[in-house]
Each structure stands twice: as C-alpha cells, then as structure tokens.
Design an enzyme around this catalytic site. Structure first.
Site, mmCIF file in Angstrom:
data_model
loop_
_atom_site.group_PDB
_atom_site.id
_atom_site.type_symbol
_atom_site.label_atom_id
_atom_site.label_comp_id
_atom_site.label_asym_id
_atom_site.label_seq_id
_atom_site.Cartn_x
_atom_site.Cartn_y
_atom_site.Cartn_z
ATOM 1 N N ARG A 56 0.835 -1.200 0.000
ATOM 2 C CA ARG A 56 0.000 0.000 0.000
ATOM 3 C C ARG A 56 0.873 1.253 0.000
ATOM 4 N NH1 ARG A 56 -2.700 0.367 4.667
ATOM 5 N NH2 ARG A 56 -1.983 2.416 5.279
ATOM 6 N N TYR A 109 -10.582 19.604 -16.954
ATOM 7 C CA TYR A 109 -11.210 18.285 -17.073
ATOM 8 C C TYR A 109 -12.460 18.242 -16.174
ATOM 9 C CZ TYR A 109 -11.579 13.189 -16.854
ATOM 10 O OH TYR A 109 -12.023 11.903 -16.911
ATOM 11 N N ASP A 181 -2.013 20.074 -14.915
ATOM 12 C CA ASP A 181 -2.371 18.806 -15.562
ATOM 13 C C ASP A 181 -1.650 18.771 -16.913
ATOM 14 O OD1 ASP A 181 -3.623 16.782 -17.063
ATOM 15 O OD2 ASP A 181 -5.517 17.012 -15.993
ATOM 16 N N LYS A 206 -3.791 7.625 -20.349
ATOM 17 C CA LYS A 206 -3.746 8.107 -21.729
ATOM 18 C C LYS A 206 -2.451 7.631 -22.397
ATOM 19 C CE LYS A 206 -7.574 9.945 -20.424
ATOM 20 N NZ LYS A 206 -7.776 11.203 -19.754
HETATM 21 C C1 LIG Z 1 -8.606 11.546 -18.484
HETATM 22 C C2 LIG Z 1 -8.151 12.796 -17.871
HETATM 23 C C3 LIG Z 1 -8.080 12.928 -16.482
HETATM 24 C C4 LIG Z 1 -8.559 11.868 -15.529
HETATM 25 O O1 LIG Z 1 -7.769 10.732 -15.571
HETATM 26 P P1 LIG Z 1 -8.293 9.269 -15.115
HETATM 27 O O2 LIG Z 1 -7.100 8.422 -15.287
HETATM 28 O O3 LIG Z 1 -9.430 8.944 -16.034
HETATM 29 O O4 LIG Z 1 -8.745 9.392 -13.706
HETATM 30 C C5 LIG Z 1 -7.550 14.099 -15.988
HETATM 31 N N1 LIG Z 1 -7.145 15.097 -16.780
HETATM 32 C C6 LIG Z 1 -7.218 15.014 -18.126
HETATM 33 C C7 LIG Z 1 -6.744 16.154 -18.951
HETATM 34 C C8 LIG Z 1 -7.737 13.871 -18.708
HETATM 35 O O5 LIG Z 1 -7.836 13.800 -20.031
#
Ligand SMILES: *Cc1c(COP(=O)(O)O)cnc(C)c1O
Length: 387
Positions: A56, A109, A181, A206
C-alpha cells in the site's frame, strides 16, 4: 526535445540492476516484504517513504515507474496512483484546508471541476474559475487566502493555453502552490516544472500506457511536496497502483517518445486538412501555424499530441452526431492516448439537446492514433460529405 536523455531514461535508467539479467523488469505482485530480523523491518518502517515493506506504501515495480516519470518531468520525486483523478485530488487536497481558496481554469477536465466545486465545498474550500488565456485575469483572481492555483494547458475540449512561466512566477511570490495537468503534452513535449510549476499531475490512462489498457495517474514534484502528499493523503486514502498496472505503464513508457512523434505528425496533417475543409468552421490544435496562441504554444511545447477539437459549420447537434457515426476508422469512445483514433461530439456530453451551449453544438473532439494519416483524412472526408 532532448531525445538522448529521454530514451536513456525510458530504456536504461535502473535497467542494469534488474535481477537475473532480465531485460524486462519483474512484476513484484506481492503485498508484503519479509526482513531477516526485526531491526531491519523496524528501520524500513521508520523510513516508510523509501522502503518496500507493504505494497500500500511502496512496491519495487511501482517505484521503478515512479523514478522514470520523475526523471522525465525533471522533478525530484513522483508518486503513481490508481487514476488520474487520484493524482489530481491528492495534489489539490494536500495543500488546502477549511477557509482556503483555489483558482482554476474554467475548461479544466470535467471531474476536476466537480472535485473543486462539489467535493471541496463540503470542507469549506472555495473556488474561482478563470479563462486562463490572460495572465492578468489569473492574477486578479488570486486572494490572500488562495492556496492553490490549478492549471491545465491546453484546457479540455477548448484547447486554451496559459502562460505557465509568467503565472508560476506570480504564484510563487504569493506562496501559492501551482498544479498543472500535463496529460495532453506528456513529459516528452512539455515539462511544467522547468517553467516554475510546483506539481505536475497526469492521467497515465492516456499516453503513458498508449494501449488503452490501464487506469492510472501520477503526481510529480519536489521531494518534500510528494512526501507530504504520500503521508498526509495517500497512506490514508489508499489509491494504490497495482504492480501489474505499473509494469504495463513501464512497457508503454518505453515507446512513449516514438509514439508522441507519430501522434504529432498525424494530428498536424489531419488538423491542416480539416482547416481547409469548407464544412469546418475552426480547428483548435495548438501547434497549427494559424492557431490564436501559436507563439505561446511554441514557447511551452516542443511538440503536440494527437488530441484536438474542431467546430463543424452545422448548427444542428444531430448532424455533428451523424458525422461521428459515419466515421469508420475513428471509434466512438471517451478517453484518448492509445494507438487508435477516437471521436466524440461535444453534443452527447449534455443530457438534453436544449442545454448545449450554441458555440459547442458543432464541436467535435478527435484523437489521432497511429493509423496512416491519409487513411484518417479519407475517412473524415467521407463523414464530412454525409452532413
Ligand atoms: C482523463 C483525464 C483525467 C482523468 O484521468 P483518469 O485516469 O481517467 O482518472 C484528468 N485530466 C485530463 C486532462 C484527462 O484527459
């Protein structure tokens, strides 16, 4: 782009230390680690941010991926978590308390917005939103009680950029944590920490896997910030990355720089085609020479990824949807960052057609995968003709 350094990190960093001369790292699929005596276990437990004794907290497969991601972003440390949203929520929550204020870009997002507006409201944390393209507007939104400035450059669906170095410098003067982000550009094309941003968050669901086969996140920053997040949020809330997931991430990372180059080339070719098509009103791709913020884009990014949006001339949501349904190579799905091309008309994100803002009726987001750009263009040409 520093290709030599990148490929060194992705292919070689720590790889000559692997057991039994394995070329691919083992998946340490274990919950606990045993110690030869109680003294050694006790010492590991005292230095819990750096030792594996319970998965963990830490696990060697996960830690290997963390070290590579930290090095790629130019940060001291990284923590991998079970989703991008876990990375975002941990980074934000670690630096706010009741009475504090957060400034965030308007088109962030969707779930980031829900976190800031609905979830943090329960803890009496307030939030203001800014468009983000005008640095003066961002600075003006800062208050004495602002503790976090949250950026996403480019923003989701609308691809608006923020001047990261200018904003980071102003935030630093006021002792405000900046979080960015960086999912869209990946560490291959942008390193926000070099622009003065404190913490970088990623949805590793992604491009880091690149195969649409994992859900994961990462947060990168200084040793102190990441250890604070680890101790104050992560160990309590427990968004633990699975070792097999970390292994899939490591496998994806090995080809990240090669894939990103191909996504960039493909997306640029497709965006240029769309820009010249009479059925398309506007294309929102930051690296397109005609883009409104191209000068800033070139300062921030050494390349661009495969995700962008464009506005069809149609004013009817059903036509935008028919366009998306006619496509054959582009699959209809959420998310992006895999080898495959995807499409999503913004109209379907609203439960009632009456709620779609007029300027979003024809808005379509596509992800350019690794297919041949000329095949994707032919597919788009047919679907545009179907409107
Ligand atoms: C998909 C996405 C997220 C969230 O990510 P998850 O892995 O689905 O929790 C956050 N920011 C952006 C820009 C995204 O495209």
């Amino acid at each position: 782009m520093d290709t030599i350094n990148t490929s060194y990190i992705l292919h070689h960093m720590h790889e000559d230390e692997l057991p039994l001369n394995a070329v691919s790292p083992p998946v340490f699929q274990t919950s606990i680690f045993c110690f030869p005596n109680c003294k050694a276990l006790g010492e590991a437990m005292q230095d819990d941010a750096c030792h594996s004794f319970y998965s963990r907290g830490n696990n060697p497969t996960v830690n290997l991926a963390e070290e590579k991601i930290a090095a790629l972003e130019g940060g001291e440390r990284a923590k991998i978590v079970s989703s991008g949203m876990a990375a975002i929520s941990h980074a934000v929550m670690a630096f706010v308390k009741a009475g504090d204020h957060v400034v965030c870009v308007e088109d962030c997002y969707g779930w980031t917005k829900t976190l800031l507006v609905s979830y943090l409201a329960r803890f009496n944390v307030k939030v203001s939103f800014v468009e983000g393209t005008d640095t003066g507007e961002v600075i003006a939104a800062l208050r004495p009680e602002t503790r976090v400035l949250y950026l996403e450059s480019p923003t989701s669906f609308t691809f608006k950029l923020q001047d990261l170095p200018a904003i980071a410098a102003e935030a630093r003067k006021r002792n405000i944590k900046t979080i960015m982000d960086n999912t869209w550009a990946t560490p291959i094309f942008c390193n926000p920490i070099k622009f003065g941003i404190d913490l970088v968050v990623h949805s590793a669901s992604k491009y880091m896997s690149g195969a649409s086969d994992i859900i994961a996140g990462a947060v990168i920053g200084s040793k102190d910030d990441i250890e604070l997040i680890y101790r104050q949020e992560y160990l309590q809330l427990g968004p633990v990355p699975d070792p097999l997931m970390a292994w899939l991430m490591l496998r994806g990372l090995r080809t990240l720089h090669v894939r990103m180059k191909a996504h960039h080339e493909g997306a640029l070719a497709v965006a240029s085609f769309l820009e010249g098509h009479p059925g398309v009103e506007r294309v929102f791709y930051p690296m397109l020479p005609s883009y409104t913020q191209i000068t800033l884009a070139r300062r921030l990014f050494s390349g661009a990824s495969g995700l962008f949006s464009f506005k069809l001339r149609t004013k009817k949501p059903e036509e935008a949807i028919r366009f998306a349904d006619t496509l054959r190579l582009f699959k209809r799905a959420v998310s992006w960052g895999g080898y495959e091309s995807l499409v999503i008309p913004n109209a379907i994100c609203y439960p009632n057609a009456a709620d779609i803002p007029p300027d979003r009726v024809g808005l379509v987001r596509i992800h350019i995968g690794l297919e041949r750009p000329e095949d994707l263009i032919a597919d788009l040409e047919k679907a545009l003709a179907a409107i």
